[in-house]
Motif scaffolding. Structure first.
Motif, PDB file in Angstrom:
ATOM      1  N   LEU A 302      -8.461 -19.145   0.356  1.00  0.00           N
ATOM      2  CA  LEU A 302      -9.842 -18.770   0.639  1.00  0.00           C
ATOM      3  C   LEU A 302     -10.522 -19.774   1.551  1.00  0.00           C
ATOM      4  O   LEU A 302     -11.731 -19.740   1.734  1.00  0.00           O
ATOM      5  N   GLN A 303      -9.730 -20.677   2.112  1.00  0.00           N
ATOM      6  CA  GLN A 303     -10.260 -21.680   3.031  1.00  0.00           C
ATOM      7  C   GLN A 303      -9.815 -21.375   4.453  1.00  0.00           C
ATOM      8  O   GLN A 303      -8.838 -20.657   4.678  1.00  0.00           O
ATOM      9  N   SER A 304     -10.538 -21.943   5.396  1.00  0.00           N
ATOM     10  CA  SER A 304     -10.241 -21.746   6.815  1.00  0.00           C
ATOM     11  C   SER A 304     -10.421 -23.075   7.536  1.00  0.00           C
ATOM     12  O   SER A 304     -11.251 -23.898   7.109  1.00  0.00           O
ATOM     13  N   PRO A 305      -9.672 -23.333   8.608  1.00  0.00           N
ATOM     14  CA  PRO A 305      -9.866 -24.588   9.347  1.00  0.00           C
ATOM     15  C   PRO A 305     -11.287 -24.792   9.841  1.00  0.00           C
ATOM     16  O   PRO A 305     -11.749 -25.929   9.967  1.00  0.00           O
ATOM     17  N   GLU A 306     -12.004 -23.677  10.107  1.00  0.00           N
ATOM     18  CA  GLU A 306     -13.384 -23.812  10.583  1.00  0.00           C
ATOM     19  C   GLU A 306     -14.301 -24.456   9.549  1.00  0.00           C
ATOM     20  O   GLU A 306     -15.365 -24.964   9.901  1.00  0.00           O
ATOM     21  N   ASP A 307     -13.891 -24.438   8.271  1.00  0.00           N
ATOM     22  CA  ASP A 307     -14.703 -25.070   7.231  1.00  0.00           C
ATOM     23  C   ASP A 307     -14.880 -26.555   7.495  1.00  0.00           C
ATOM     24  O   ASP A 307     -15.893 -27.142   7.102  1.00  0.00           O
ATOM     25  N   ARG A 319     -17.635 -20.729   2.262  1.00  0.00           N
ATOM     26  CA  ARG A 319     -16.642 -20.678   1.189  1.00  0.00           C
ATOM     27  C   ARG A 319     -17.162 -19.912  -0.019  1.00  0.00           C
ATOM     28  O   ARG A 319     -16.451 -19.097  -0.607  1.00  0.00           O
ATOM     29  N   LEU A 320     -18.411 -20.171  -0.419  1.00  0.00           N
ATOM     30  CA  LEU A 320     -19.003 -19.437  -1.541  1.00  0.00           C
ATOM     31  C   LEU A 320     -19.052 -17.948  -1.225  1.00  0.00           C
ATOM     32  O   LEU A 320     -18.836 -17.105  -2.110  1.00  0.00           O
ATOM     33  N   LEU A 321     -19.307 -17.625   0.037  1.00  0.00           N
ATOM     34  CA  LEU A 321     -19.335 -16.225   0.449  1.00  0.00           C
ATOM     35  C   LEU A 321     -17.954 -15.600   0.303  1.00  0.00           C
ATOM     36  O   LEU A 321     -17.814 -14.455  -0.155  1.00  0.00           O
ATOM     37  N   ARG A 322     -16.916 -16.338   0.651  1.00  0.00           N
ATOM     38  CA  ARG A 322     -15.552 -15.812   0.535  1.00  0.00           C
ATOM     39  C   ARG A 322     -15.157 -15.619  -0.925  1.00  0.00           C
ATOM     40  O   ARG A 322     -14.516 -14.629  -1.279  1.00  0.00           O
ATOM     41  N   PHE A 323     -15.494 -16.593  -1.775  1.00  0.00           N
ATOM     42  CA  PHE A 323     -15.174 -16.443  -3.192  1.00  0.00           C
ATOM     43  C   PHE A 323     -15.896 -15.231  -3.777  1.00  0.00           C
ATOM     44  O   PHE A 323     -15.326 -14.487  -4.573  1.00  0.00           O
ATOM     45  N   SER A 324     -17.151 -15.032  -3.380  1.00  0.00           N
ATOM     46  CA  SER A 324     -17.890 -13.855  -3.841  1.00  0.00           C
ATOM     47  C   SER A 324     -17.244 -12.579  -3.322  1.00  0.00           C
ATOM     48  O   SER A 324     -17.135 -11.578  -4.051  1.00  0.00           O
ATOM     49  N   ALA A 325     -16.788 -12.608  -2.070  1.00  0.00           N
ATOM     50  CA  ALA A 325     -16.127 -11.437  -1.495  1.00  0.00           C
ATOM     51  C   ALA A 325     -14.835 -11.122  -2.243  1.00  0.00           C
ATOM     52  O   ALA A 325     -14.513  -9.954  -2.487  1.00  0.00           O
ATOM     53  N   GLY A 326     -14.075 -12.150  -2.617  1.00  0.00           N
ATOM     54  CA  GLY A 326     -12.862 -11.922  -3.383  1.00  0.00           C
ATOM     55  C   GLY A 326     -13.140 -11.286  -4.734  1.00  0.00           C
ATOM     56  O   GLY A 326     -12.419 -10.378  -5.178  1.00  0.00           O
ATOM     57  N   LEU A 327     -14.201 -11.734  -5.401  1.00  0.00           N
ATOM     58  CA  LEU A 327     -14.579 -11.154  -6.694  1.00  0.00           C
ATOM     59  C   LEU A 327     -15.022  -9.704  -6.530  1.00  0.00           C
ATOM     60  O   LEU A 327     -14.675  -8.839  -7.353  1.00  0.00           O
ATOM     61  N   ILE A 328     -15.781  -9.415  -5.473  1.00  0.00           N
ATOM     62  CA  ILE A 328     -16.230  -8.043  -5.218  1.00  0.00           C
ATOM     63  C   ILE A 328     -15.046  -7.132  -4.912  1.00  0.00           C
ATOM     64  O   ILE A 328     -14.926  -6.021  -5.445  1.00  0.00           O
ATOM     65  N   ALA A 329     -14.136  -7.596  -4.045  1.00  0.00           N
ATOM     66  CA  ALA A 329     -12.974  -6.781  -3.683  1.00  0.00           C
ATOM     67  C   ALA A 329     -12.096  -6.485  -4.889  1.00  0.00           C
ATOM     68  O   ALA A 329     -11.434  -5.450  -4.951  1.00  0.00           O
ATOM     69  N   THR A 425     -14.144  -2.674   0.748  1.00  0.00           N
ATOM     70  CA  THR A 425     -13.291  -2.859   1.932  1.00  0.00           C
ATOM     71  C   THR A 425     -13.797  -4.003   2.804  1.00  0.00           C
ATOM     72  O   THR A 425     -13.010  -4.846   3.262  1.00  0.00           O
ATOM     73  N   ILE A 426     -15.095  -4.055   3.022  1.00  0.00           N
ATOM     74  CA  ILE A 426     -15.663  -5.134   3.836  1.00  0.00           C
ATOM     75  C   ILE A 426     -15.432  -6.488   3.172  1.00  0.00           C
ATOM     76  O   ILE A 426     -15.128  -7.486   3.838  1.00  0.00           O
ATOM     77  N   ALA A 427     -15.565  -6.535   1.838  1.00  0.00           N
ATOM     78  CA  ALA A 427     -15.346  -7.788   1.115  1.00  0.00           C
ATOM     79  C   ALA A 427     -13.905  -8.268   1.267  1.00  0.00           C
ATOM     80  O   ALA A 427     -13.646  -9.466   1.415  1.00  0.00           O
ATOM     81  N   SER A 428     -12.949  -7.333   1.259  1.00  0.00           N
ATOM     82  CA  SER A 428     -11.548  -7.740   1.423  1.00  0.00           C
ATOM     83  C   SER A 428     -11.284  -8.286   2.818  1.00  0.00           C
ATOM     84  O   SER A 428     -10.394  -9.124   3.000  1.00  0.00           O
ATOM     85  N   PHE A 429     -12.040  -7.817   3.815  1.00  0.00           N
ATOM     86  CA  PHE A 429     -11.881  -8.344   5.173  1.00  0.00           C
ATOM     87  C   PHE A 429     -12.371  -9.786   5.284  1.00  0.00           C
ATOM     88  O   PHE A 429     -11.976 -10.506   6.211  1.00  0.00           O
ATOM     89  N   ALA A 430     -13.228 -10.222   4.368  1.00  0.00           N
ATOM     90  CA  ALA A 430     -13.769 -11.582   4.430  1.00  0.00           C
ATOM     91  C   ALA A 430     -12.770 -12.632   3.961  1.00  0.00           C
ATOM     92  O   ALA A 430     -12.989 -13.826   4.167  1.00  0.00           O
ATOM     93  N   ILE A 431     -11.676 -12.205   3.334  1.00  0.00           N
ATOM     94  CA  ILE A 431     -10.655 -13.151   2.867  1.00  0.00           C
ATOM     95  C   ILE A 431      -9.759 -13.506   4.044  1.00  0.00           C
ATOM     96  O   ILE A 431      -9.144 -12.629   4.653  1.00  0.00           O
ATOM     97  N   ALA A 495     -12.569 -27.751  -3.214  1.00  0.00           N
ATOM     98  CA  ALA A 495     -12.012 -26.477  -3.668  1.00  0.00           C
ATOM     99  C   ALA A 495     -12.955 -25.332  -3.333  1.00  0.00           C
ATOM    100  O   ALA A 495     -12.691 -24.522  -2.440  1.00  0.00           O
ATOM    101  N   ILE A 496     -14.076 -25.264  -4.033  1.00  0.00           N
ATOM    102  CA  ILE A 496     -15.059 -24.216  -3.757  1.00  0.00           C
ATOM    103  C   ILE A 496     -16.105 -24.716  -2.773  1.00  0.00           C
ATOM    104  O   ILE A 496     -16.354 -24.097  -1.751  1.00  0.00           O
ATOM    105  N   ILE A 497     -16.693 -25.857  -3.092  1.00  0.00           N
ATOM    106  CA  ILE A 497     -17.645 -26.450  -2.150  1.00  0.00           C
ATOM    107  C   ILE A 497     -16.890 -27.359  -1.190  1.00  0.00           C
ATOM    108  O   ILE A 497     -15.699 -27.655  -1.391  1.00  0.00           O
ATOM    109  N   ARG A 498     -17.569 -27.803  -0.146  1.00  0.00           N
ATOM    110  CA  ARG A 498     -16.967 -28.737   0.798  1.00  0.00           C
ATOM    111  C   ARG A 498     -17.913 -29.903   0.969  1.00  0.00           C
ATOM    112  O   ARG A 498     -18.996 -29.771   1.547  1.00  0.00           O
ATOM    113  N   ILE A 499     -17.517 -31.035   0.401  1.00  0.00           N
ATOM    114  CA  ILE A 499     -18.373 -32.212   0.484  1.00  0.00           C
ATOM    115  C   ILE A 499     -18.381 -32.733   1.920  1.00  0.00           C
ATOM    116  O   ILE A 499     -17.531 -32.358   2.733  1.00  0.00           O
TER     117      ILE A 499
END
Length: 532
Positions: A302-307, A319-329, A425-431, A495-499
């Motif tokens: 659920l991470q990306s180099p752009e993070d 990242r929080l948006l992606r985790f939420s998208a994974g839960l929705i999908a 479907t849109i949420a799965s595209f966010a992963i 992990a979830i947040i990025r310090i």
């Protein structure tokens, strides 16, 4: 056939004793001093293929010794052969008196040191080494009367240039991606890690394909036990051909009976470099632009180099948006079924009336329309992927709009069901990782079945089994849910947040790297001394 246990190690190898490998006889043969005999052996093994070129000539202007170069048309650079191999051998003035005084080995050494202008060569005396070099795109040189031959580097096949990765969209960062040529890929990593501790260990896999594979890691950072485990699992592979890195991924992963990937595949060299610097191991395969990274945990998908290229606040939000998208999908269709069919009292009155009005003319129960629309959306997604790029996305979008509108107009599904499926479907595209996204898309169907039977209790039961399964997975000995379970407080910072980047002093603890320190604090005396 190979039987591999859950740790990826070979238990039993069944070899078809009636089938001889093409190279089996060649491995026992040495080169003869008779050039005609060597040529006949080569032709017998290669099978008189039309793309194998045999070019006879004589050394020098006066010597008259017969020689031959052999190469495979399409795998070599003919300009290199003409200028660096043929031209020196044909033009060189060999002295007959000097040649008579040379022994066999001295003659080979004389040509190597005084004639060859090729940048890389190898002297061999085994026929299988000669054939392997030929199949790798090298040129073979044989001289009549001598039991040794030359394997000359002349590789020059057509290849795709370095381009932007197609499977991983680059928003910010380097736009060069891996290609199908192994040495180009290793060079892309070398450009990013210019340190002598970077190790690139090569070997060949595939009894017939002889595919080049390299294992990359940084000596002094990577855990030596993880490196040795990767090497052992790769060495235990015995298969006819390795067509893509996915073959190796399936043979060395810990658990073969799971939907979730235990090895990360990527086209991005910057992602491979950053994971090597964290202490992981990478594996590259010739003929594919996808590299494998191991070991991994669930959070890396659920991470990306752009993070890391953006500021930490933006990286954390995404990242929080992606985790939420994974839960929705994963859960939204099941939640819709549970609320509509089993627990309508949980919905506010006005919203319940709106649901009832939308479903008033629908003849099917909620779980039927959910399954139909979800399966139809998966069919549209797969169909659009197989179409050519210019029309694939257009057909997918237009098809979804037309079918959704027609289904609502025909009272087959409710408008709310269309909204639920579209949102899922849109949420799965966010992963960002395709393998983990498709795993979530598949798991939502069992959750929908359980919810159709037991309501919210079935959804909770499915999520419990889902969590237990994830907790049982490992990637090269690393628990899949790390750093959540077992909990590692320091690793939760990425992990979830990025310090902030300036606070990420150490590498991930769960990798148990030899050197934990990523960089020193800004106020360290040593760094200040270097700055001065």
């Amino acid at each position: 056939m190979i039987v591999v246990d859950k740790r990826g190690k070979r238990i039993e190898e069944i070899i078809n004793s009636g089938t001889d490998r093409p190279q089996k006889k060649a491995k026992e043969k040495e080169l003869s001093s008779n050039i005609e005999k060597n040529i006949n052996l080569l032709k017998d093994i290669i099978g008189f293929s039309d793309d194998v070129v045999f070019r006879f000539f004589r050394l020098g202007n006066k010597l008259g010794i017969k020689a031959i170069i052999i190469f495979i048309d399409g795998l070599v650079d003919k300009q290199t052969i003409n200028e660096s191999i043929l031209q020196p051998l044909l033009i060189e003035e060999f002295s007959v008196e000097d040649i008579k005084e040379l022994s066999n080995s001295d003659m080979i050494s004389f040509i190597e040191k005084n004639t060859m202008t090729i940048n890389e060569l190898e002297i061999v005396d085994k026929l299988d080494d000669l054939i392997q070099g030929l199949l790798n795109g090298d040129t073979v040189l044989l001289i009549d009367g001598y039991k040794k031959g030359f394997v000359l580097n002349s590789k020059g096949w057509d290849k795709r240039g370095v381009q932007e990765p197609e499977s991983e969209t680059v928003i910010r960062g380097p736009r060069d991606g891996f290609t199908e040529t192994l040495r180009v890929n290793t060079a892309l990593i070398r450009r990013r890690i210019k340190h002598p501790a970077l190790r690139i260990k090569g070997q060949r896999l595939g009894n017939i394909s002889n595919t080049d594979v390299v294992i990359c890691y940084i000596e002094g950072i990577a855990n030596k036990y993880i490196v040795e485990e990767v090497k052992e699992r790769v060495n235990n592979i015995s298969i006819d051909a390795v067509q893509e890195s996915g073959y190796i991924e399936q043979l060395i992963e810990d658990n073969h009976f799971t939907l979730f990937p235990q090895i990360l595949s990527t086209e991005r060299p910057d992602r491979v470099a950053s994971n090597l610097l964290e202490g992981r191991v990478a594996l590259l395969v010739d003929g594919t632009p996808f590299a494998l990274i191991m070991p991994v945990t669930i959070s890396i998908f659920l991470q990306s180099p752009e993070d890391y290229y953006d500021r930490f606040i933006i990286g954390t939000f995404v990242r929080l948006l992606r985790f939420s998208a994974g839960l929705i999908a994963l859960t939204l269709p099941a939640v819709y079924i549970a609320v509509i069919a089993f627990h309508p009292e949980m919905i506010p009155t006005q919203l319940a009336l709106a649901f009832a009005g939308g479903r008033g003319a629908v003849p099917f129960p909620s779980y039927i329309e959910a399954f139909v629309m979800t399966a139809l959306m998966e069919l549209l997604r797969e169909g659009s992927l197989r179409l050519p790029n210019p029309i694939g996305p257009t057909i997918g979008i237009v098809g979804a709009l037309i079918i959704g509108e027609a289904a609502v107009s025909a009272s087959i599904v409710s408008p709310f069901m269309v909204i639920v499926v579209a949102t899922t479907t849109i949420a799965s595209f966010a992963i960002p990782d395709y393998s983990s996204a498709i795993a979530l898309r598949l798991i939502k169907f069992p959750l929908m079945i359980l919810t159709s039977i037991f309501g919210l209790y079935g959804l909770l039961l499915g999520l419990i089994f889902f969590t237990i399964h994830l907790a049982s997975l490992k990637s090269f000995g690393i628990p899949y849910l790390t750093p959540f379970g077992p909990s590692r407080l320091n690793d939760l910072q990425d992990a979830i947040i990025r310090i902030p980047l300036w606070q990420m002093f150490k590498r991930p603890e769960f990798l148990r790297t030899k050197n934990q320190q990523r960089f020193s604090a800004k106020g360290d005396d040593d760094q200040n001394e270097r700055t001065r």
